[in-house]
Design an enzyme around this catalytic site. Structure first.
Site, PDB file in Angstrom:
ATOM      1  N   HIS A   1      -3.142  -3.485  -2.834  1.00 35.95           N
ATOM      2  CA  HIS A   1      -3.090  -2.046  -2.549  1.00 35.95           C
ATOM      3  C   HIS A   1      -4.381  -1.584  -1.864  1.00 35.95           C
ATOM      4  CE1 HIS A   1      -0.159  -1.711  -6.144  1.00 35.95           C
ATOM      5  NE2 HIS A   1       0.526  -1.406  -5.071  1.00 35.95           N
TER       6      HIS A   1
ATOM      7  N   SER B   1       2.236  -6.094  -8.011  1.00 36.66           N
ATOM      8  CA  SER B   1       2.026  -5.556  -9.363  1.00 36.66           C
ATOM      9  C   SER B   1       2.951  -6.230 -10.373  1.00 36.66           C
ATOM     10  CB  SER B   1       2.279  -4.049  -9.377  1.00 36.66           C
ATOM     11  OG  SER B   1       1.319  -3.374  -8.598  1.00 36.66           O
TER      12      SER B   1
ATOM     13  N   LYS C   1      12.356   1.510 -11.229  1.00 33.66           N
ATOM     14  CA  LYS C   1      11.381   0.785 -12.061  1.00 33.66           C
ATOM     15  C   LYS C   1      11.006   1.592 -13.295  1.00 33.66           C
ATOM     16  CE  LYS C   1       9.006  -1.370  -8.083  1.00 33.66           C
ATOM     17  NZ  LYS C   1       7.726  -1.367  -7.318  1.00 33.66           N
TER      18      LYS C   1
ATOM     19  N   ARG D   1       4.168  -7.513   3.050  1.00 32.01           N
ATOM     20  CA  ARG D   1       3.716  -8.878   2.770  1.00 32.01           C
ATOM     21  C   ARG D   1       4.664  -9.902   3.368  1.00 32.01           C
ATOM     22  NH1 ARG D   1       3.225  -7.086  -3.377  1.00 32.01           N
ATOM     23  NH2 ARG D   1       5.162  -6.225  -2.578  1.00 32.01           N
TER      24      ARG D   1
HETATM   25  O1  PNS Z   1       5.325   0.778  -5.088  1.00 34.40           O
HETATM   26  P1  PNS Z   1       6.797   1.086  -4.913  1.00 34.40           P
HETATM   27  O2  PNS Z   1       7.481   1.142  -6.262  1.00 34.40           O
HETATM   28  O3  PNS Z   1       7.476   0.140  -3.975  1.00 34.40           O
HETATM   29  O4  PNS Z   1       6.878   2.534  -4.244  1.00 34.40           O
HETATM   30  C1  PNS Z   1       8.132   3.175  -4.047  1.00 34.40           C
HETATM   31  C2  PNS Z   1       7.928   4.700  -4.028  1.00 34.40           C
HETATM   32  C3  PNS Z   1       7.338   5.154  -5.350  1.00 34.40           C
HETATM   33  C4  PNS Z   1       6.985   5.047  -2.893  1.00 34.40           C
HETATM   34  C5  PNS Z   1       9.317   5.392  -3.800  1.00 34.40           C
HETATM   35  O5  PNS Z   1      10.180   5.051  -4.859  1.00 34.40           O
HETATM   36  C6  PNS Z   1       9.197   6.910  -3.659  1.00 34.40           C
HETATM   37  O6  PNS Z   1       8.894   7.385  -2.583  1.00 34.40           O
HETATM   38  N1  PNS Z   1       9.398   7.659  -4.777  1.00 34.40           N
HETATM   39  C7  PNS Z   1       9.267   9.106  -4.798  1.00 34.40           C
HETATM   40  C8  PNS Z   1      10.661   9.801  -4.837  1.00 34.40           C
HETATM   41  C9  PNS Z   1      11.291   9.745  -3.464  1.00 34.40           C
HETATM   42  O7  PNS Z   1      10.842  10.348  -2.516  1.00 34.40           O
HETATM   43  N2  PNS Z   1      12.410   8.979  -3.369  1.00 34.40           N
HETATM   44  C10 PNS Z   1      13.117   8.758  -2.126  1.00 34.40           C
HETATM   45  C11 PNS Z   1      12.528   7.587  -1.389  1.00 34.40           C
HETATM   46  S1  PNS Z   1      13.371   7.248   0.140  1.00 34.40           S
END
Ligand code: PNS
Length: 160
Positions: A17, A127, A41, A90
Site C-alpha cells: 500500500h 493484506s 470482506k 500486482r
Molecule cells: O482494498 P479493497 O478491499 O480491494 O478496496 C475495495 C474498496 C474498499 C475500495 C471498495 O470496496 C469501495 O470502493 N468501497 C466503498 C463503497 C463503494 O463505493 N462501493 C462501490 C464500488 S464500485
C-alpha cells in the site's frame, strides 16, 4: 492543486500500500488515503485501528492524509475534490477485480481510475496473505510498516 484518492480496506496497511501511495503522490499534489468498507470482506481490524495504523505509517509523507470513506467512494471523491482514484495492480487477479469497480465509479460520477504497477519485489504482499501468515504464527514484520505486526498479534490473541 491536484488531489487523488487511494482507496482500500487497509486491513491492515502493508508495504505494498505504501508503495502505491508514494507513486500516487509522485503524480498528484495531495493524496487522500480513503479507508472504506468492502462489502465482500469482513475486516479483522476495526476501522479506528486501520486508520491509526495507516496514519502512523504515512506520517512522514508530506501531502498525504488518511480519512474514512463513510459511504460510496465516488461521493467521497467529490467531497475531497479528487481528480482521480489511484489503485495498484500486482497482476491479472487485481486487474479482474479492479476494472469493474473503475468502470462502475466512472459510470456513477465520471471519476477516472489511474492504475499503477507497484514494485515487483512487493507483488506478493496482500493484506489477506499477511493476515493468514500472522494467524498461523509467521513473521510478517518485513511485509508491513512498524506497529502492524504487533497489532495483528494482538488481534490474533497474542500469536504472530
Ligand atoms: O482494498 P479493497 O478491499 O480491494 O478496496 C475495495 C474498496 C474498499 C475500495 C471498495 O470496496 C469501495 O470502493 N468501497 C466503498 C463503497 C463503494 O463505493 N462501493 C462501490 C464500488 S464500485
Amino acid at each position: 492543486m491536484t488531489t487523488a484518492v487511494c482507496p482500500g480496506s487497509f486491513d491492515p496497511v502493508t508495504l505494498g500500500h505504501l508503495d502505491v501511495v508514494r507513486r500516487a503522490r509522485s503524480m498528484f499534489d495531495h493524496v487522500v488515503v480513503g479507508i472504506a468498507k468492502n462489502a465482500g470482506k469482513s475486516p479483522l481490524l476495526d476501522l479506528d485501528e486501520r486508520v491509526r495504523l495507516a496514519r502512523v505509517a504515512l506520517a512522514d509523507l508530506p501531502g498525504v492524509e488518511v480519512a474514512v470513506v463513510p459511504g460510496l467512494l465516488v461521493d467521497f471523491c467529490s467531497e475531497v475534490g479528487a481528480a482521480a482514484i489511484v489503485k495498484g495492480l500486482r497482476g491479472g487477479a487485481d486487474y479482474d477485480a479492479e476494472v469493474p469497480m473503475a468502470l462502475m465509479n466512472r459510470h456513477l460520477t465520471g471519476v477516472e481510475t489511474v492504475f499503477v504497477t507497484g514494485d515487483p519485489n512487493l507483488a506478493h504482499i496482500a493484506s489477506s496473505l499477511v493476515k493468514d501468515v500472522a494467524r498461523h504464527g509467521g513473521d510478517v514484520s518485513d511485509l508491513v510498516p512498524p506497529g502492524v505486526a504487533d497489532a495483528l498479534a494482538a488481534a490474533f490473541g497474542g500469536r504472530a
